[in-house]
Each structure stands twice: as C-alpha cells, then as structure tokens.
Design an enzyme around this catalytic site. Sequence first.
Site, PDB file in Angstrom:
ATOM      1  N   GLY A  48      12.701  33.327  74.387  1.00 54.45           N
ATOM      2  CA  GLY A  48      13.809  34.075  73.796  1.00 54.45           C
ATOM      3  C   GLY A  48      13.443  35.543  73.604  1.00 54.45           C
ATOM      4  N   THR A  49      12.210  35.789  73.232  1.00 57.70           N
ATOM      5  CA  THR A  49      11.761  37.172  73.008  1.00 57.70           C
ATOM      6  C   THR A  49      11.905  37.992  74.291  1.00 57.70           C
ATOM      7  OG1 THR A  49      10.198  36.402  71.340  1.00 57.70           O
ATOM      8  CG2 THR A  49       9.781  38.590  72.282  1.00 57.70           C
TER       9      THR A  49
ATOM     10  N   GLN B 182      19.084  30.406  68.017  1.00 56.92           N
ATOM     11  CA  GLN B 182      19.277  29.347  67.007  1.00 56.92           C
ATOM     12  C   GLN B 182      20.670  28.704  67.112  1.00 56.92           C
ATOM     13  OE1 GLN B 182      16.943  28.123  65.095  1.00 56.92           O
ATOM     14  NE2 GLN B 182      15.374  29.704  65.176  1.00 56.92           N
TER      15      GLN B 182
ATOM     16  N   SER C  74      16.489  29.872  74.164  1.00 60.18           N
ATOM     17  CA  SER C  74      15.079  29.485  74.237  1.00 60.18           C
ATOM     18  C   SER C  74      14.968  27.969  74.209  1.00 60.18           C
ATOM     19  CB  SER C  74      14.341  30.100  73.047  1.00 60.18           C
ATOM     20  OG  SER C  74      12.996  29.700  73.047  1.00 60.18           O
TER      21      SER C  74
ATOM     22  N   HIS D 114      12.384  25.878  73.402  1.00 59.83           N
ATOM     23  CA  HIS D 114      11.615  25.115  72.403  1.00 59.83           C
ATOM     24  C   HIS D 114      12.336  24.919  71.078  1.00 59.83           C
ATOM     25  CE1 HIS D 114       9.791  28.301  69.691  1.00 59.83           C
ATOM     26  NE2 HIS D 114      10.152  29.071  70.693  1.00 59.83           N
TER      27      HIS D 114
ATOM     28  N   CYS E 206       5.336  37.613  56.917  1.00 56.31           N
ATOM     29  CA  CYS E 206       3.890  37.468  56.872  1.00 56.31           C
ATOM     30  C   CYS E 206       3.444  37.847  55.473  1.00 56.31           C
ATOM     31  CB  CYS E 206       3.237  38.378  57.908  1.00 56.31           C
ATOM     32  SG  CYS E 206       1.456  38.414  57.750  1.00 56.31           S
TER      33      CYS E 206
END
Length: 376
Positions: free
Chosen positions: A70-71, A176, A195, A197, A318
């Site tokens: 997807g990126t 998504q 994407s 996965h 993060c």
Amino acid sequence: MIYLDNAATTKPSATAFDHAKVYALEKFYNPSALYNEGYALQSELKKARSALLCKVADETSFEFIFTSCGTESDNQAIFSFAKRGNAVTTAGEHSAVAAAFQELKTRGVAESRFAPLDKDGKVNIEKLLALVDDKTSFVSVMHVNNEIGAINDINKIAKLVKAKNPRVIFHSDGVQAYGKIPFRLAKEVDLYSVSAHKIGGLKGVGGLIKRKSLVLPPYLIGGGQESGRRSGTENVFGIKHFEYAAEEKFSSLKVDYERLTTYRENLWESLDKEVYTRLSTEDGTPYILSVSGKGLRGEVLLHMANDKGLIVGTGSACSSNAKNRYSKVILACGYDEKTADGVLRLSFSPQTTAEEIERAAEILNEVGRDLARRMK
Ligand code: PLP
C-alpha cells in the site's frame, strides 16, 4: 492468544495459500519469459488483475497495477501527480501519505495542504474544499481511517473536488476499506491504493487502481512489466494468493460486516465505562474500535493485555519517541494529549469469534482497573 490487531496485519489465508503454492514451487517461471511456461503466467496475472479490480470498479474505466505494498501505491500516486501548485490531503492520513506530502514540501515540488478532521475522524469536507483552488494539482483523501475507523465518502468528496477544479487528480488510500466495506469507485476517483496483507493476503503485495485514461509516469523503470508502469519481475505467488484471499473476503463481505458490527458493539457494551472512553463512532468501519483508557497509558495497557493473552494495537505511532508519543490523528480529531496517550485500537477480522470478544473485554477490564488502581 487472542489477536485483535488486524488493522496492522491479518493472518494469511491458508486456503489461498494451498491454492496458490503451485506458483511458488512449480510454476516459478518468469512471467516475461517467451517460452510457454513463462508466457502462461501472463494469463494468470491477467485473471488476478481482473478478479481484484471487478470487486470495486468497472473494468471498462479502471485498471489494476500490481505494486509491492500500500505504501508504494500511495507514494506512486503522490509523486506522479502532485507535481505543481499545491496538493491537498487530510490530517488523518496514514504515514504512507502524510510523510510523502511532507516530502513534497521538503523537495519544493508542491505546497502541501492538510484539511482538518471532525471529532469522528472524518475529514471536514467544507474545509477540505476551501483548500482546493485553481492551482491544486492533486487531492488525496483516505477511505477508511486506520486509527479511529472513520469512513470518508470518497465518491462524494471526489465529485465535489472536481466540481471545484476539474483538472485535479483525485487519489484515495483504500488500504483499510478494500475487501471490508461495500463500495464501488465513482468515475471521479482517479487512483485508489490497496494492500493484500490487510485482507488475508501476504505482506509485500499491493495494488494501485487507476482510471484507464490517466497516463501514469512510472516510478520504477526497468524491464517494462505492468505495461511499462511498474517495472520489476512480478511476485506471481503473492499476487495469486492475493486474488484467492480477496475472493474469500469479498464472498462474505456483507455477512462479515454485519457480524463484526455486532461484535464491535458487544465489545464496547462489555467494557467498563469508568475505565474506557469510546473514540470510534458507530458509523465507522466495523473492523476497528478505538478506545482510550482514562488517565492511563495505552502502551502500558497493551503490554499488560499481552501478558494475559490478548494482542491489541495502540494509537501512538511510536511512543518511545517523545515527538511521536501522541497520535497526530487522534489529536487532529480534537482529543487532548491525555486521551491520545491512552488509546487502544482493537481491530477485528472475519476469523474473530464471539468468545474472543467476550474474553477480550474481560482482559481489558482487568488490566484497565488494575492500572487505574495503581495510578491512584
Ligand atoms: N494506508 C493505510 C490506511 C494503512 O493502514 C496502511 C498499513 O497499515 C498502509 C497505507 C500501508 O500499507 P502497506 O503496509 O501495505 O505498505
């Protein structure tokens, strides 16, 4: 272990794996080769392309280009078409879009504009449209938000954007949404990223759906695969696995949608409201329930739940990095830093069971109450 981090990645489909493994172990040929064994794979790729496309778009107007993720699809769209003037996106985008827009600014390619979100996580359409002018070359609006689960009506937004400036190229990150929510692409959407996965496919396989009449400058140049638009030997096994996994996913899309809506609501009903606040709204994707532990750190809750056999995600990009401690998306919805710090993202798949939901609620209540007691 109960796995409720399906927005991060899903368990690959074993049925699709059995079906596709012949392309890993026996039909391993290069699809660009001239001999029969290689050439035969071209028609397998064609079948996969068509099967993956027809689920969401009209094959006479759109085509499907295989990418590595997807990126890559997002980056390809942005760097190919945000070429001049200004480019508009939302404050809710995944970093695959958000960081690429920051890069446009750094490289001096185009001015990047970010439209604000409403409290429910959807882009504020009026404010987005106010950013679009006659110098706008590109607009990108995600379909389903990966942190809070909000659904943007991209067909409506694309129409409104084009009514304001018909020269805009409109892209949507559908990573998504594809295989999870029912929709068909309107002709005003030029590019759409997906994407594998996220729907039971494998990591390392993605796609960019493109309006046929749009000329796409290649990002990867080389052997001229994908009709010259994306060079690199195709991952035939991964692509066929994606085709079969998507077949499975789309065949039960509506039933899964309804069942997971019930599970999401049951989970929320069972959570202790003294401990958790709900962030995701009821009209969002049934695949994501985002909550925040009141006065608690999401990261600590995540580890405590993990020790009790439950895997969940957090809202923070993060948390070990102070700059990124709070999710920009949750803050952009108007929540304060305390709420952003407590975020847990619970995300489901068609394999999620009612028993798992019940047990997940018990664990989340146990760890939430325990941590709240310790914080006093
Ligand atoms: N866009 C969204 C909305 C995502 O949720 C993700 C993955 O988390 C991506 C893009 C990136 O997809 P990939 O992991 O295939 O590069």
